[in-house]
Design an enzyme around this catalytic site. Sequence first.
Site, PDB file in Angstrom:
ATOM      1  N   ARG A  16       0.817  -1.224   0.000  1.00 33.45           N
ATOM      2  CA  ARG A  16       0.000   0.000   0.000  1.00 33.45           C
ATOM      3  C   ARG A  16       0.850   1.273   0.000  1.00 33.45           C
ATOM      4  O   ARG A  16       0.405   2.322   0.467  1.00 33.45           O
ATOM      5  CB  ARG A  16      -0.961   0.036   1.192  1.00 33.45           C
ATOM      6  N   ARG A  60       6.000   2.606  18.905  1.00 37.61           N
ATOM      7  CA  ARG A  60       5.604   3.708  18.031  1.00 37.61           C
ATOM      8  C   ARG A  60       6.461   4.909  18.333  1.00 37.61           C
ATOM      9  O   ARG A  60       6.688   5.231  19.509  1.00 37.61           O
ATOM     10  CB  ARG A  60       4.132   4.047  18.276  1.00 37.61           C
ATOM     11  N   GLY A  62       6.390   9.068  17.174  1.00 32.19           N
ATOM     12  CA  GLY A  62       5.561  10.010  16.439  1.00 32.19           C
ATOM     13  C   GLY A  62       5.392  11.301  17.208  1.00 32.19           C
ATOM     14  O   GLY A  62       6.002  11.499  18.260  1.00 32.19           O
ATOM     15  N   GLU A 152      -2.736  12.643  20.295  1.00 32.90           N
ATOM     16  CA  GLU A 152      -2.131  12.057  19.099  1.00 32.90           C
ATOM     17  C   GLU A 152      -3.208  11.156  18.494  1.00 32.90           C
ATOM     18  O   GLU A 152      -4.368  11.275  18.861  1.00 32.90           O
ATOM     19  CB  GLU A 152      -0.796  11.360  19.433  1.00 32.90           C
ATOM     20  N   MET A 153      -2.867  10.274  17.576  1.00 31.72           N
ATOM     21  CA  MET A 153      -3.946   9.598  16.853  1.00 31.72           C
ATOM     22  C   MET A 153      -3.781   8.084  16.690  1.00 31.72           C
ATOM     23  O   MET A 153      -4.515   7.472  15.915  1.00 31.72           O
ATOM     24  CB  MET A 153      -4.112  10.254  15.469  1.00 31.72           C
ATOM     25  N   GLU A 154      -2.838   7.471  17.413  1.00 32.71           N
ATOM     26  CA  GLU A 154      -2.569   6.055  17.149  1.00 32.71           C
ATOM     27  C   GLU A 154      -2.376   5.150  18.365  1.00 32.71           C
ATOM     28  O   GLU A 154      -2.599   3.936  18.275  1.00 32.71           O
ATOM     29  CB  GLU A 154      -1.301   5.913  16.262  1.00 32.71           C
ATOM     30  N   ASP A 177       3.517  20.250  18.587  1.00 31.61           N
ATOM     31  CA  ASP A 177       2.735  21.468  18.725  1.00 31.61           C
ATOM     32  C   ASP A 177       2.131  21.506  20.122  1.00 31.61           C
ATOM     33  O   ASP A 177       2.190  20.521  20.857  1.00 31.61           O
ATOM     34  CB  ASP A 177       1.663  21.590  17.631  1.00 31.61           C
TER      35      ASP A 177
HETATM   36  N1  HPA Z   1      -3.643  16.255  17.695  1.00 33.87           N
HETATM   37  C1  HPA Z   1      -3.623  15.014  17.197  1.00 33.87           C
HETATM   38  N2  HPA Z   1      -2.525  14.459  16.714  1.00 33.87           N
HETATM   39  C2  HPA Z   1      -1.403  15.180  16.710  1.00 33.87           C
HETATM   40  C3  HPA Z   1      -1.372  16.467  17.201  1.00 33.87           C
HETATM   41  C4  HPA Z   1      -2.551  17.034  17.725  1.00 33.87           C
HETATM   42  O1  HPA Z   1      -2.593  18.187  18.174  1.00 33.87           O
HETATM   43  N3  HPA Z   1      -0.098  16.937  17.046  1.00 33.87           N
HETATM   44  C5  HPA Z   1       0.608  15.931  16.478  1.00 33.87           C
HETATM   45  N4  HPA Z   1      -0.174  14.876  16.267  1.00 33.87           N
END
Ligand code: HPA
Length: 207
Positions: A16, A60, A62, A152-154, A177
Amino acid sequence: MAEKYLEGAACHSRVRGMLGFTGTYKGRRVSVQGTGMGIPSISIYAHELLADYGARRLIRIGTCGAMQEGIRLGDVLLAQAAGTDSAVNRLRFGGADFAPAASFELLHRAYQLAQDRRIAVRVGTVLTSDTFYSDDPDSWKLWARYGVLAAEMESAALYTVAAGFGAQALAILTASDSLVTGTTATTEERQQGYTAMMELALETAIS
Ligand code: HPA
């Protein structure tokens, strides 16, 4: 990461369009694998690493968005546990809540290695969110009030999928951030500045 740290790295997967490389780090075999962003994407790659490649230990690395005042851009976090606004675990557990948590062994090792290397790390809960661009700019504040370090998202997916295989998992994150101050790292900082996180992940992987 493969280019910078692995010796004799060979591409083991282009499935992928997501690249994975295997090589050696300080003489030990290590693979690095892209996972994409978000719960569905990392769930696929984590599942395949565990089911098809025989991986037993997933770390992970990230970025995350800091939710607490004292966390500065570039700070490293160890995600002890991951709450989520995703419904994916409720689907998996018939409406009940699973508690996605890091492997204590990996967490403990990473923390000790960070102390040895004088890398200041924060350990705590993160929020694994399904949204990066939220309609409600204040939605993170409730999580922050409950002590959650960053979004974060994972990680919740990684911890859950690993648990299903009886495997170990840990997320090592760098704040790219801050939701508190609204500041964001530059692309250059993202590409070049996160060596502490990468080295900590590699050292944890081989220790
Ligand atoms: N939110 C979700 N995922 C992220 C963020 C965030 O502010 N910064 C880096 N990955």
